[in-house]
Write a protein that holds these residues in place. Structure first.
Motif, PDB file in Angstrom:
ATOM      1  N   ARG A  43       0.835  -1.222   0.000  1.00 31.68           N
ATOM      2  CA  ARG A  43       0.000   0.000   0.000  1.00 31.68           C
ATOM      3  C   ARG A  43       0.862   1.262   0.000  1.00 31.68           C
ATOM      4  NH1 ARG A  43      -3.743  -2.976   3.050  1.00 31.68           N
ATOM      5  NH2 ARG A  43      -2.881  -2.326   5.046  1.00 31.68           N
ATOM      6  N   ARG A  44       2.043   1.145   0.571  1.00 32.45           N
ATOM      7  CA  ARG A  44       2.933   2.320   0.579  1.00 32.45           C
ATOM      8  C   ARG A  44       3.379   2.702  -0.831  1.00 32.45           C
ATOM      9  NH1 ARG A  44       7.461   0.489   4.346  1.00 32.45           N
ATOM     10  NH2 ARG A  44       8.587   2.065   3.188  1.00 32.45           N
ATOM     11  N   MET A  45       3.213   1.764  -1.774  1.00 29.34           N
ATOM     12  CA  MET A  45       3.605   2.045  -3.162  1.00 29.34           C
ATOM     13  C   MET A  45       2.492   2.787  -3.933  1.00 29.34           C
ATOM     14  SD  MET A  45       6.597   0.938  -3.604  1.00 29.34           S
ATOM     15  CE  MET A  45       6.750   0.992  -5.401  1.00 29.34           C
ATOM     16  N   HIS A  46       1.331   2.977  -3.294  1.00 28.27           N
ATOM     17  CA  HIS A  46       0.166   3.516  -4.007  1.00 28.27           C
ATOM     18  C   HIS A  46       0.488   4.806  -4.760  1.00 28.27           C
ATOM     19  CE1 HIS A  46      -3.946   4.834  -4.748  1.00 28.27           C
ATOM     20  NE2 HIS A  46      -4.333   3.595  -4.448  1.00 28.27           N
ATOM     21  N   GLY A  47       1.053   5.781  -4.009  1.00 29.72           N
ATOM     22  CA  GLY A  47       1.329   7.088  -4.611  1.00 29.72           C
ATOM     23  C   GLY A  47       2.362   6.981  -5.729  1.00 29.72           C
ATOM     24  N   VAL A  48       3.374   6.137  -5.523  1.00 27.11           N
ATOM     25  CA  VAL A  48       4.420   5.977  -6.544  1.00 27.11           C
ATOM     26  C   VAL A  48       3.807   5.389  -7.820  1.00 27.11           C
ATOM     27  CG1 VAL A  48       6.580   4.760  -7.061  1.00 27.11           C
ATOM     28  CG2 VAL A  48       6.152   5.582  -4.752  1.00 27.11           C
ATOM     29  N   ILE A  49       2.902   4.419  -7.646  1.00 27.69           N
ATOM     30  CA  ILE A  49       2.302   3.789  -8.832  1.00 27.69           C
ATOM     31  C   ILE A  49       1.417   4.805  -9.571  1.00 27.69           C
ATOM     32  CG2 ILE A  49       0.788   1.928  -9.654  1.00 27.69           C
ATOM     33  CD1 ILE A  49       1.721   0.282  -7.199  1.00 27.69           C
ATOM     34  N   GLU A  50       0.678   5.605  -8.829  1.00 29.08           N
ATOM     35  CA  GLU A  50      -0.147   6.634  -9.487  1.00 29.08           C
ATOM     36  C   GLU A  50       0.728   7.587 -10.288  1.00 29.08           C
ATOM     37  OE1 GLU A  50      -4.077   7.253  -6.701  1.00 29.08           O
ATOM     38  OE2 GLU A  50      -2.291   8.440  -6.250  1.00 29.08           O
ATOM     39  N   GLU A  51       1.822   7.983  -9.660  1.00 32.55           N
ATOM     40  CA  GLU A  51       2.695   8.966 -10.312  1.00 32.55           C
ATOM     41  C   GLU A  51       3.332   8.351 -11.576  1.00 32.55           C
ATOM     42  OE1 GLU A  51       6.439  10.716 -11.087  1.00 32.55           O
ATOM     43  OE2 GLU A  51       6.533   9.180  -9.530  1.00 32.55           O
ATOM     44  N   MET A  52       3.776   7.075 -11.469  1.00 30.96           N
ATOM     45  CA  MET A  52       4.395   6.415 -12.634  1.00 30.96           C
ATOM     46  C   MET A  52       3.368   6.229 -13.745  1.00 30.96           C
ATOM     47  SD  MET A  52       6.616   3.459 -10.844  1.00 30.96           S
ATOM     48  CE  MET A  52       8.239   3.788 -10.178  1.00 30.96           C
ATOM     49  N   THR A  53       2.148   5.855 -13.341  1.00 34.26           N
ATOM     50  CA  THR A  53       1.087   5.655 -14.332  1.00 34.26           C
ATOM     51  C   THR A  53       0.850   6.950 -15.106  1.00 34.26           C
ATOM     52  OG1 THR A  53       0.021   4.066 -12.878  1.00 34.26           O
ATOM     53  CG2 THR A  53      -1.354   4.995 -14.606  1.00 34.26           C
ATOM     54  N   ASP A  54       0.728   8.049 -14.383  1.00 38.19           N
ATOM     55  CA  ASP A  54       0.420   9.309 -15.044  1.00 38.19           C
ATOM     56  C   ASP A  54       1.560   9.749 -15.962  1.00 38.19           C
ATOM     57  OD1 ASP A  54      -1.984   9.232 -13.826  1.00 38.19           O
ATOM     58  OD2 ASP A  54      -1.530  10.699 -12.269  1.00 38.19           O
ATOM     59  N   ARG A  55       2.786   9.476 -15.513  1.00 38.55           N
ATOM     60  CA  ARG A  55       3.925   9.844 -16.358  1.00 38.55           C
ATOM     61  C   ARG A  55       3.904   9.042 -17.673  1.00 38.55           C
ATOM     62  NH1 ARG A  55       9.578   8.980 -14.725  1.00 38.55           N
ATOM     63  NH2 ARG A  55       8.822   8.092 -12.805  1.00 38.55           N
ATOM     64  N   LEU A  56       3.603   7.746 -17.563  1.00 37.33           N
ATOM     65  CA  LEU A  56       3.563   6.916 -18.775  1.00 37.33           C
ATOM     66  C   LEU A  56       2.401   7.327 -19.681  1.00 37.33           C
ATOM     67  CD1 LEU A  56       4.388   3.431 -17.203  1.00 37.33           C
ATOM     68  CD2 LEU A  56       5.808   4.736 -18.795  1.00 37.33           C
ATOM     69  N   ARG A  95       5.486  -1.277 -19.396  1.00 37.49           N
ATOM     70  CA  ARG A  95       6.420  -0.343 -18.733  1.00 37.49           C
ATOM     71  C   ARG A  95       6.109  -0.181 -17.257  1.00 37.49           C
ATOM     72  NH1 ARG A  95       9.522   3.416 -22.235  1.00 37.49           N
ATOM     73  NH2 ARG A  95       9.313   2.478 -24.292  1.00 37.49           N
ATOM     74  N   LEU A  96       4.821  -0.173 -16.928  1.00 35.44           N
ATOM     75  CA  LEU A  96       4.466   0.109 -15.530  1.00 35.44           C
ATOM     76  C   LEU A  96       5.009  -0.953 -14.559  1.00 35.44           C
ATOM     77  CD1 LEU A  96       2.980   1.995 -13.574  1.00 35.44           C
ATOM     78  CD2 LEU A  96       0.939   0.586 -13.914  1.00 35.44           C
ATOM     79  N   PRO A  97       4.747  -2.272 -14.791  1.00 33.56           N
ATOM     80  CA  PRO A  97       5.248  -3.261 -13.820  1.00 33.56           C
ATOM     81  C   PRO A  97       6.768  -3.250 -13.677  1.00 33.56           C
ATOM     82  CG  PRO A  97       3.763  -4.300 -15.410  1.00 33.56           C
ATOM     83  CD  PRO A  97       3.970  -2.907 -15.869  1.00 33.56           C
ATOM     84  N   VAL A  98       7.486  -3.015 -14.781  1.00 35.86           N
ATOM     85  CA  VAL A  98       8.953  -2.994 -14.677  1.00 35.86           C
ATOM     86  C   VAL A  98       9.394  -1.772 -13.881  1.00 35.86           C
ATOM     87  CG1 VAL A  98      11.119  -2.937 -15.953  1.00 35.86           C
ATOM     88  CG2 VAL A  98       9.218  -4.205 -16.854  1.00 35.86           C
ATOM     89  N   ALA A  99       8.718  -0.633 -14.116  1.00 40.15           N
ATOM     90  CA  ALA A  99       9.081   0.579 -13.375  1.00 40.15           C
ATOM     91  C   ALA A  99       8.837   0.366 -11.878  1.00 40.15           C
ATOM     92  CB  ALA A  99       8.270   1.767 -13.889  1.00 40.15           C
ATOM     93  N   VAL A 100       7.711  -0.278 -11.543  1.00 39.01           N
ATOM     94  CA  VAL A 100       7.355  -0.447 -10.123  1.00 39.01           C
ATOM     95  C   VAL A 100       8.320  -1.415  -9.437  1.00 39.01           C
ATOM     96  CG1 VAL A 100       5.572  -1.274  -8.545  1.00 39.01           C
ATOM     97  CG2 VAL A 100       4.918   0.115 -10.522  1.00 39.01           C
ATOM     98  N   ILE A 101       8.567  -2.577 -10.036  1.00 40.89           N
ATOM     99  CA  ILE A 101       9.429  -3.551  -9.362  1.00 40.89           C
ATOM    100  C   ILE A 101      10.880  -3.033  -9.344  1.00 40.89           C
ATOM    101  CG2 ILE A 101       9.907  -5.066 -11.358  1.00 40.89           C
ATOM    102  CD1 ILE A 101       9.276  -6.223  -7.755  1.00 40.89           C
ATOM    103  N   SER A 102      11.278  -2.293 -10.374  1.00 42.31           N
ATOM    104  CA  SER A 102      12.633  -1.723 -10.378  1.00 42.31           C
ATOM    105  C   SER A 102      12.787  -0.732  -9.240  1.00 42.31           C
ATOM    106  CB  SER A 102      12.936  -1.013 -11.703  1.00 42.31           C
ATOM    107  OG  SER A 102      12.877  -1.929 -12.755  1.00 42.31           O
ATOM    108  N   ARG A 154      -2.410  -6.621  -8.229  1.00 41.30           N
ATOM    109  CA  ARG A 154      -3.790  -6.115  -8.125  1.00 41.30           C
ATOM    110  C   ARG A 154      -3.788  -4.596  -8.027  1.00 41.30           C
ATOM    111  NH1 ARG A 154      -5.260 -11.012  -4.468  1.00 41.30           N
ATOM    112  NH2 ARG A 154      -6.894 -12.005  -5.703  1.00 41.30           N
ATOM    113  N   LEU A 155      -2.909  -4.066  -7.175  1.00 39.54           N
ATOM    114  CA  LEU A 155      -2.875  -2.618  -6.979  1.00 39.54           C
ATOM    115  C   LEU A 155      -2.514  -1.911  -8.291  1.00 39.54           C
ATOM    116  CD1 LEU A 155      -3.084  -0.314  -4.881  1.00 39.54           C
ATOM    117  CD2 LEU A 155      -0.629  -0.573  -4.486  1.00 39.54           C
ATOM    118  N   GLU A 156      -1.534  -2.436  -9.000  1.00 40.04           N
ATOM    119  CA  GLU A 156      -1.128  -1.797 -10.258  1.00 40.04           C
ATOM    120  C   GLU A 156      -2.299  -1.758 -11.241  1.00 40.04           C
ATOM    121  OE1 GLU A 156       2.568  -3.332 -11.914  1.00 40.04           O
ATOM    122  OE2 GLU A 156       3.394  -3.519  -9.902  1.00 40.04           O
TER     123      GLU A 156
END
Ligand code: HEM
Length: 412
Positions: free
Chosen positions: A115-128, A151-158, A369-371
């Protein structure tokens, strides 16, 4: 074929063909006509029922393939670095090693940490999505898979592992190539590309680990390196790189295929697209139904360490079982009208086996699921006129199944 009834062996053979893999669901039904747990030849079973797959995944006597089982079926496996990489990971380990290997990485994937990744995933999604908007301006087609869903899953796990952003496209390529090693080892020649990718990744991992040892960072690679350095009996060097490799590869194509199918199904059902745009909570049930209806992982396998009974079918020790998760998810005994995509199903009833079950239940399930729950509504809101420009093309693999390309236009 015998009359109009296809035998289980004929159906499995058809799944081995390009044409059969294009639409495997009728072939799963052909197998299901013979039962939930279907013998195909002595010591070989294919499991298609929901309850039987669920039971098999949780059954301690049924093991995943590991180094010891490869010694029997594929004695030269040690000469393939890609296979060595996977067999040093939790995905290809049994007790007692499995729990130890899973434990060193599992803290990062607990629901609160994810859940702590929520904001990071939103930000990465919007950038992509902004990048996609640029690529698709003036109506040019954009590939939704390579420009967004992959791109999104690789960005998140990286980000979690601590891999530099500049290397992410390279990782994606390496991860796809090395994943061939999970498709079965019938053709060792096909492993040459996977081995070359694994060798490149190992060299990269060694350099990265070295950098983190000299300058620790707040990331998973630093933490895994610390576990190995302080207690090598908990995590050997091969297990350290095997863990990094499996975390990188297990969630990349799978999550991109989940997002790809989710987008396609929304474009096919405009009412669901409208709800995804307007109702934030709708995404939860929607994503569960994509997982049930089009699971990214169609198949896994187990072997029997001892004689057992699987829902009344005797399975002798040494047997190999193919578990078709995608068939279990469409079991009419479990889901009414299973071939219909319906995100309105009673949520408490929808428990697809898409992430497996039991000891090997997907470690990254909360993250995937979150992504998808973040990516799909944001994609549809950012591009209200998102349109399929050419039919998506499936990648020709059975185990991990999804779109290779999915060209869309983002504006007229
Ligand atoms: C939609 C996306 C995903 C799907 C459909 C999926 C599916 C699965 C399945 C079916 C298994 C169990 C295999 C078996 O029991 O034989 C599994 C295990 C695993 N998955 Fe996922 N996965 C996804 C995303 C992820 C992500 C994002 C990560 C990590 C970043 C991840 C990491 C793992 C790991 C480490 C295991 C092995 C667990 C163990 O052996 O204890 N997966 N996954």
């Amino acid at each position: 074929m015998t009359g109009t009834v296809m035998s289980p062996v004929e159906a499995l053979d058809a799944l081995g063909t390009v044409q059969g893999r294009q639409d495997p669901y009728p072939l799963y039904e052909a197998i299901r006509a013979h039962g939930q747990v279907v013998p195909t030849k002595p010591g070989r079973f294919v499991v298609v029922g929901h309850d039987a797959c669920d039971r098999a995944l949780r059954e301690p006597a049924l093991r995943v393939q590991d180094g010891r089982s490869y010694d029997v079926v594929f004695p030269s496996w040690r000469s393939h670095s890609s296979v060595r990489g996977f067999t040093s990971s939790m995905l290809y380990s049994n007790p007692p090693d499995h729990a130890r290997l899973r434990q060193v990485a599992s803290f990062a994937f607990t629901p609160p940490n994810v859940r702590r990744m929520h904001g990071v995933i939103e930000e990465m999604t919007d950038r992509l999505l902004e990048r996609m908007a640029g690529l698709g301006s003036a109506g040019s087609p954009v590939d939704l898979i390579s420009e967004f869903a992959a791109r999104l899953p690789v960005a998140v796990i990286s980000e979690m592992l601590g891999f530099p952003e500049k290397d992410q496209v390279w990782f994606r390529d390496m991860a796809s190539r090395v994943a061939v090693a999970t498709d079965g080892f019938t053709d060792p020649n096909a492993l040459a590309g996977a081995d070359a990718a694994m060798d490149e990744m190992n060299a990269y991992f060694a350099a990265l680990l070295d950098r983190r040892r000299r300058a620790p960072a707040d990331d998973l690679v630093t933490q895994l390196a610390h576990v190995h350095d302080s207690a090598p009996e908990r995590l050997s060097h091969d297990e350290l790189t095997g863990t990094m490799m499996v975390l990188l590869t297990a969630g990349f194509e799978t999550t991109s295929f989940l997002i790809g199918h989710g987008a396609m199904l929304a474009l096919e059902h405009s009412a669901y697209a409208a709800r995804l745009r307007a109702e934030p909570d709708f995404a939860d049930g929607y994503v569960e139904e994509i997982l049930r209806f089009e699971p990214p992982v169609h198949v896994t396998s187990r072997w029997a360490a001892q004689d057992l009974d699987l829902l009344g079918v005797p399975v002798p020790a040494g047997s190999k079982l193919i578990l078709i998760l995608a068939a279990a998810n469409r079991d009419p005994g479990r889901y009414p009208d299973p071939g219909r995509f319906d995100p309105g199903r009673d949520g408490s009833q929808v428990r697809p086996l898409s992430f497996g079950a039991g000891a090997h239940f997907c470690l990254g399930a909360p993250l995937a699921r979150l992504e998808a729950r973040i990516a799909l509504p944001r994609l549809l809101r950012r591009f209200p006129r998102l349109t399929v420009s050419e039919p998506p093309v499936y990648r020709d693999r059975w185990v991990v199944r999804g779109f290779e390309t999915f060209p869309v236009t983002v504006e007229p």
